[in-house]
Design a protein around this motif. Structure first.
Motif, mmCIF file in Angstrom:
data_model
loop_
_atom_site.group_PDB
_atom_site.id
_atom_site.type_symbol
_atom_site.label_atom_id
_atom_site.label_comp_id
_atom_site.label_asym_id
_atom_site.label_seq_id
_atom_site.Cartn_x
_atom_site.Cartn_y
_atom_site.Cartn_z
ATOM 1 N N HIS A 481 -33.342 -7.048 -27.914
ATOM 2 C CA HIS A 481 -33.015 -6.160 -28.796
ATOM 3 C C HIS A 481 -31.655 -6.067 -29.274
ATOM 4 C CE1 HIS A 481 -33.606 -2.171 -31.074
ATOM 5 N NE2 HIS A 481 -32.536 -2.115 -31.002
ATOM 6 N N HIS A 485 -28.982 -7.210 -32.424
ATOM 7 C CA HIS A 485 -27.924 -6.268 -33.133
ATOM 8 C C HIS A 485 -26.539 -7.136 -33.036
ATOM 9 C CE1 HIS A 485 -29.334 -2.190 -33.564
ATOM 10 N NE2 HIS A 485 -29.747 -2.256 -32.406
ATOM 11 N N GLU A 511 -31.006 -1.929 -36.836
ATOM 12 C CA GLU A 511 -32.169 -1.792 -36.095
ATOM 13 C C GLU A 511 -33.269 -2.796 -36.507
ATOM 14 O OE1 GLU A 511 -32.435 -0.321 -33.369
ATOM 15 O OE2 GLU A 511 -30.514 0.667 -33.821
ATOM 16 N N ALA A 514 -32.767 -6.000 -35.023
ATOM 17 C CA ALA A 514 -32.932 -5.938 -33.527
ATOM 18 C C ALA A 514 -34.563 -5.928 -33.226
ATOM 19 C CB ALA A 514 -32.075 -4.523 -33.008
HETATM 20 ZN ZN LIG Z 1 -31.197 -0.656 -31.582
#
Ligand SMILES: [Zn+2]
Length: 682
Positions: A481, A485, A511, A514
């Motif tokens: 994740h 980013h 986000e 991610a």
């Molecule tokens: Zn995040």
């Protein structure tokens, strides 16, 4: 850009000594409308080939930021005449210099922050108080003040004025990348709020934060009508997050789950209407029956004081502190506008319209019917947190842990594998190597996070916690994740046309990438989850989460509108209004679906107290994530991600329109829900 001439300097000194100058408070704009108009006229006459409207915009904006301490009106006028950039060439030249200077400032301050927080962040030995002292020190705290004092802010305000959101969205359709970058430079000095007011809000916010962070319920103290204890003594739950999660976790308990959920919800209702005894907040001293609202010391009934209005007083305090700043934002003179048009960059009425459309969608009833069938009972208000669609992996935890622990014994092993992972996602070798070379992986002390570079000559940091036994699957999943980013941070810094455009419109967009990475974590391990309904389940899960969070966000927005309509209200009045608003919205969007009227559940969120008007960002996060994922279907991921994230920080709607062909909308998820419902019948 011209330097301030000697004559101007003399004028300024003269003005400063002139005893007849009317005394005004230091923090109020001191340039009269006549002087503003006169200055505009002088500049327009002197530069007939310049855009007359832009001259007017720049002078007006600079005047709105100018204070008594910056000089008098004569000086202001001369400053504008001396510093107006007359030709496109000069403006472009100054802009590229400003880009360099801002990259130097922002980049190095960020780098300093990394250095000053090094020991707090990384897993490198025992901490000392001196680490905390440096961690709390912010070397850039006075930057904004300094840039006003040395007049750089005014050169920018005059030549690169601030454009409102609606101006950006209408004029922006015609703008080149360079004009967008100029507008983003103008955003740097949109308003000048006195430090004292910022401090007042910071105090109110800190107090709200403390209030929320100490709002624990000792679950072992709860008693039902039969005086039974349902929860263990050591269970202490923070409102509302842990209470909500306790409701979620009890869907799996066929025996006591339902009764436990009912009790947690009863506690929530007492918090919302503030009838909760003060004696049970953050304390397990007494036994409490939340249904009867009776308190016991062993078997002895004891009297108590209800919390009454504390919760709502926190909101009033935040409101007063934020409202005090309104006068300093000529273009966004309510906190509602600053939150939406300013921070999120989507106008509040647009947000409300989108939420209304989603909450009224016919899919809601269909999904609710499915949940009812799965639960085998009528829906309860707290079933807004139903989590039975969560797709559990069909691969055992042991197999996954074994794999990741072996593959990633430490942070550096993960770092070394990043180019391979990018190639698996579709990047070519060379580009994968470049992206990975800009990211460094470090073992974190706390939880994982990604820290983006703010200048070209800087790494992005992926911090992750790696136990001695190697990275377990959960840690790996989070690391992937964060890796998403970092890739966003790298593309949106190194591939954008201008430094001033670097980044994404708001946090929801980073986000999104991610989550796109995270959901491909098994593919990166060369594994595959055989569950055929995984995607359909995920769609329904996301849909139901949005249905919940949009309702909660609607309460938040309506409460703030009510506050602005009733600025002198006290906490008692606000409490009544909040309950009325929560019930009204429940009755509008949930009552028919749930078969229940007047449920206050939507008012429980702690964000409403500690992070006013932030809740809508979560809904947008889901919608944006979903829309991008749907768009990517059948397309080359790497090519599309590079294209989308190299656009830089446009407004959210402009970014999305250019990225996917459509503005942010409910349509992609609603269509996907119809498909999911055809796959999952029960
Ligand atoms: Zn995040």
């Amino acid at each position: 850009m011209k330097k301030i001439g000697l004559a101007t300097l003399v004028l300024m000194l003269f003005a400063a000594c002139n005893p007849s100058t009317e005394k005004k408070p230091d923090d109020v704009a001191n340039i009269s409308a006549e002087v503003v108009d006169q200055t505009i006229e002088l500049l327009q006459k002197a530069h007939t080939d310049c855009d007359a409207q832009l001259i007017a915009k720049g002078v007006k904006h600079a005047a709105s930021l100018w204070r008594q301490t910056d000089g008098d009106e004569v000086y202001f006028q001369q400053f504008c005449l001396d510093n107006y950039l007359k030709t496109h060439e000069e403006k472009s030249l100054v802009f590229s210099k400003l880009e360099h200077y801002f990259e130097t400032l922002t980049g190095n301050f960020t780098k300093m922050g990394v250095g000053l927080n090094l020991n707090l962040t990384l897993d490198n030995g025992p901490l000392h108080e001196i680490d905390r002292m440096f961690g709390a020190y912010n070397p850039s705290a006075h930057l904004s003040d300094d840039l006003y004092t040395n007049k750089i802010a005014f050169v920018i305000a005059l030549n690169f004025p601030y454009f409102t959101l609606s101006e950006k969205e209408t004029l922006g359709t015609e703008w080149s990348n360079k004009h967008w970058a100029w507008a983003r430079l103008g955003d740097q000095f949109a308003a000048r709020v006195p430090a004292q007011l910022k401090q007042q809000y910071s105090n109110a916010n800190t107090n709200a934060d403390i209030y929320i962070s100490a709002y624990n319920i000792y679950m072992g103290s709860l008693r039902n009508a039969e005086n039974e204890q349902l929860f263990t003594d050591d269970m202490i739950l923070l409102s509302h997050w842990n209470l909500r999660d306790e409701i979620k976790s009890n869907y799996g308990d066929a025996q006591k789950g339902y009764e436990k959920q009912q009790m947690v919800y009863q506690v929530m209702k007492r918090i919302i209407d503030q009838s909760i005894p003060r004696e049970v907040i953050n304390s397990g001293k007494y036994q409490w029956n939340p249904y009867e609202n009776t308190l016991f010391d062993q078997d002895q009934l004891v009297s108590f004081t209800p919390e009454n209005t504390d919760r709502y007083q926190q909101i009033i305090n935040s409101f007063k502190a934020l409202q005090a700043m309104d006068a300093y934002y000529p273009a966004m003179n309510t906190y509602i506008e600053r939150s939406f048009s300013g921070n999120m960059e989507i106008a509040q009425p647009e947000v409300e319209q989108l939420f209304h459309e989603f909450l009224s969608a016919p899919q809601v009833k269909k999904v609710a019917e499915l949940i009812k069938a799965r639960l085998g009972r009528d829906l309860q208000a707290y079933d807004i947190w139903y989590d039975g669609f969560k797709a559990r992996s069909s691969i055992s935890a042991d197999i996954l842990n074994n794999k990741t622990q072996k593959k990633y014994p430490d942070a550096k092993a993960f770092e070394a594998d990043m180019p391979n992972m990018l190639v698996k996602l579709g990047w070519d070798k060379e580009r994968a190597k470049f992206l990975a070379s800009k990211i460094t992986v470090q073992a974190a002390r706390g939880s994982g996070h990604a820290l983006g570079a703010e200048m070209h000559d800087m790494y992005s940091y992926l911090r992750t916690r790696v136990p001695e036994t190697g990275m377990n699957y959960k840690g790996y999943n989070i690391a992937v994740h964060e890796f998403g980013h970092n890739v966003e941070q790298t593309i949106s810094l190194h591939r954008v046309p201008y430094y001033m455009l670097h980044g994404v419109p708001n946090t929801a967009f980073t986000e999104a990438l991610a989550f796109i990475f995270q959901s491909r974590d098994l593919k990166l391990l060369d594994m595959n989850d055989p569950n055929p309904n995984k995607e359909a389940q995920k769609t329904l899960d996301t849909f139901w989460s949005i249905y919940e969070i949009m309702g909660v966000s609607m309460v938040d927005m309506k409460v703030w509108k009510w506050l602005y309509a009733n600025p002198n209200a006290d906490a008692e009045q606000l409490k009544k209004a909040t309950l009325a608003i929560a019930n009204e919205l429940w009755n509008l969007y949930y009552a028919e679906v749930f078969g229940l009227k007047d449920e206050p559940v939507l008012a429980i969120y702690s964000h409403m107290i500690a992070y006013p008007l932030y809740l809508s960002a979560y809904s947008f996060g889901h919608l944006i994530d979903f829309q991008i994922e749907q768009y990517l279907k059948g397309k080359d991921l790497a090519t599309e991600v590079e294209r989308m994230f190299s656009q830089g920080r446009l407004t959210p709607q402009t970014w999305m329109k250019r990225a996917t062909g459509h503005v942010i909308s409910n349509e992609p998820i609603l269509t996907a829900v119809d498909e999911a419902l055809s796959k999952i019948k029960q």
